[in-house]
Design a protein around this motif. Structure first.
Motif, PDB file in Angstrom:
ATOM      1  N   GLU A 186      -0.868  11.601   2.660  1.00 41.82           N
ATOM      2  CA  GLU A 186      -1.429  11.069   2.350  1.00 41.82           C
ATOM      3  C   GLU A 186      -2.114  10.722   3.035  1.00 41.82           C
ATOM      4  N   ALA A 187      -1.878   9.135   3.489  1.00 39.50           N
ATOM      5  CA  ALA A 187      -2.038   7.958   4.677  1.00 39.50           C
ATOM      6  C   ALA A 187      -1.455   8.597   6.002  1.00 39.50           C
ATOM      7  N   LEU A 188      -1.162   9.673   6.451  1.00 37.98           N
ATOM      8  CA  LEU A 188      -1.421  10.087   7.525  1.00 37.98           C
ATOM      9  C   LEU A 188      -2.530  11.378   7.672  1.00 37.98           C
ATOM     10  N   ASP A 210       9.392  13.593  10.120  1.00 36.35           N
ATOM     11  CA  ASP A 210       8.583  14.664  10.657  1.00 36.35           C
ATOM     12  C   ASP A 210       7.181  13.930  10.029  1.00 36.35           C
ATOM     13  N   VAL A 211       6.073  14.056  10.842  1.00 35.45           N
ATOM     14  CA  VAL A 211       4.855  14.774  10.294  1.00 35.45           C
ATOM     15  C   VAL A 211       4.326  16.177  10.622  1.00 35.45           C
ATOM     16  N   PHE A 212       3.683  16.224  10.151  1.00 34.44           N
ATOM     17  CA  PHE A 212       2.929  17.500  10.777  1.00 34.44           C
ATOM     18  C   PHE A 212       1.555  16.985  10.623  1.00 34.44           C
ATOM     19  N   ASN A 257      -3.779   7.322  15.675  1.00 34.77           N
ATOM     20  CA  ASN A 257      -4.455   5.993  15.792  1.00 34.77           C
ATOM     21  C   ASN A 257      -3.049   4.750  15.090  1.00 34.77           C
ATOM     22  N   GLY A 258      -3.490   4.056  15.945  1.00 39.22           N
ATOM     23  CA  GLY A 258      -2.787   2.467  15.170  1.00 39.22           C
ATOM     24  C   GLY A 258      -2.548   2.031  13.908  1.00 39.22           C
ATOM     25  N   ALA A 259      -3.347   1.937  13.198  1.00 38.98           N
ATOM     26  CA  ALA A 259      -3.771   1.885  12.464  1.00 38.98           C
ATOM     27  C   ALA A 259      -2.474   3.231  11.461  1.00 38.98           C
ATOM     28  N   GLU A 260      -2.573   4.331  12.006  1.00 34.37           N
ATOM     29  CA  GLU A 260      -1.164   5.037  10.820  1.00 34.37           C
ATOM     30  C   GLU A 260      -0.077   4.972  11.547  1.00 34.37           C
ATOM     31  N   PHE A 294       0.845  -1.112  -0.125  1.00 34.17           N
ATOM     32  CA  PHE A 294       0.054  -0.057  -0.180  1.00 34.17           C
ATOM     33  C   PHE A 294       1.125   1.238  -0.040  1.00 34.17           C
ATOM     34  N   VAL A 295       1.593   1.308   1.292  1.00 28.29           N
ATOM     35  CA  VAL A 295       2.748   2.178   1.011  1.00 28.29           C
ATOM     36  C   VAL A 295       3.556   2.220  -0.127  1.00 28.29           C
ATOM     37  N   ARG A 296       4.050   1.251  -1.193  1.00 26.95           N
ATOM     38  CA  ARG A 296       4.516   1.474  -2.359  1.00 26.95           C
ATOM     39  C   ARG A 296       3.956   2.066  -3.143  1.00 26.95           C
ATOM     40  N   ARG A 297       2.587   2.044  -3.481  1.00 28.15           N
ATOM     41  CA  ARG A 297       1.470   2.023  -4.256  1.00 28.15           C
ATOM     42  C   ARG A 297       1.570   4.121  -3.961  1.00 28.15           C
ATOM     43  N   LEU A 298       1.693   4.438  -2.981  1.00 27.03           N
ATOM     44  CA  LEU A 298       0.724   5.346  -2.749  1.00 27.03           C
ATOM     45  C   LEU A 298       2.309   6.732  -3.183  1.00 27.03           C
TER      46      LEU A 298
END
Length: 239
Positions: A37-39, A134-136, A144-147, A13-17
């Motif tokens: 996008e993912a987070l 870093d993610v802002f 959350n757990g999935a993120e 999934f990450v690779r596709r993003l």
């Protein structure tokens, strides 16, 4: 939903993003954009760091995120620096709570640019530390757990990209790798020049450069470049 994905599926999934980000961008910048996008984030940045003090923004999802990322190196504090030193994530779901006492300069500066939450993930493999991602977010609240699991997968991919670049001596994503190596060398050279100009330690030289960058509202690498190219002397006697 990423919450239901296994490890292999999450990695795919990450690779596709990453792959669907603009192809003309470097890999590390595509990873930053994929993280946004993912987070459900508003920005992301990757900084290369070493234990001997070399630090610099390597990639960012957008100019504002690059600026907020660079604040940490200008001010000498922030979640990125703490995550690198502690070798573990620094998760700050509400910067207004943590900032005033933990990062008295970085906190207000980041909030002034609309950042309300910061999540810093060290980029490391074994004993080797490469930097931090870093993610802002512009709103307070935890991942959350999935993120969190997705963020860890993103960091794994970022580590692989950095290692691949170092092993090959050049970047596979355009000139980003060569540019970062140049920035590192330039910062070291500038520190040495300021050390000689002022008769201070290498650490004090970096502190003086940071103070000048902060006072002039400039990036640390811009100050370093001016020192190296002899447009700026921090002893006040510009050539």
């Amino acid at each position: 939903m990423t919450s239901a994905l296994g490890e292999d599926e999450r990695r795919a999934f990450v690779r596709r993003l990453i792959d669907r980000q603009p192809a003309d961008l470097g890999l590390l910048q595509r990873i930053c954009l994929a993280a946004v996008e993912a987070l459900a984030a508003t920005g992301s940045g990757i900084s290369v760091m070493t234990s001997d003090g070399t630090r610099g923004v390597c990639a960012a999802s957008d100019p504002l995120s690059e600026r907020v990322e660079d604040f940490q190196f200008v001010l000498g504090e922030g979640p990125c620096i703490d995550a690198f030193a502690a070798r573990r994530p620094v998760l700050t779901p509400d910067l207004s709570d943590a900032g005033p006492y933990r990062w008295p300069f970085y906190g207000p500066a980041a909030r002034g640019d609309g950042v309300r939450a910061v999540f810093a993930f060290p980029l490391q493999v074994g004993a080797a530390r490469l930097g931090v991602m870093d993610v802002f977010r512009d709103r307070a609240g935890p991942l959350n757990g999935a993120e969190l699991r997705t963020a860890f997968t993103l960091t794994e991919v970022a580590v692989e990209a950095l290692l691949d670049r170092e092993q090959n001596g050049v970047a596979r994503d355009g000139d980003a790798g060569a540019l970062e190596v140049g920035r590192r060398a330039e910062l070291f050279q500038a520190q040495g020049m300021v050390m000689m100009q002022l008769g201070v330690s290498i650490g004090e030289a970096l502190a003086r450069m940071r103070a000048h960058a902060y006072a002039q509202n400039r990036r640390l690498e811009e100050v370093a470049r001016d020192v190296v190219e002899r447009r700026l002397r921090l002893d006040g006697s510009d050539e």
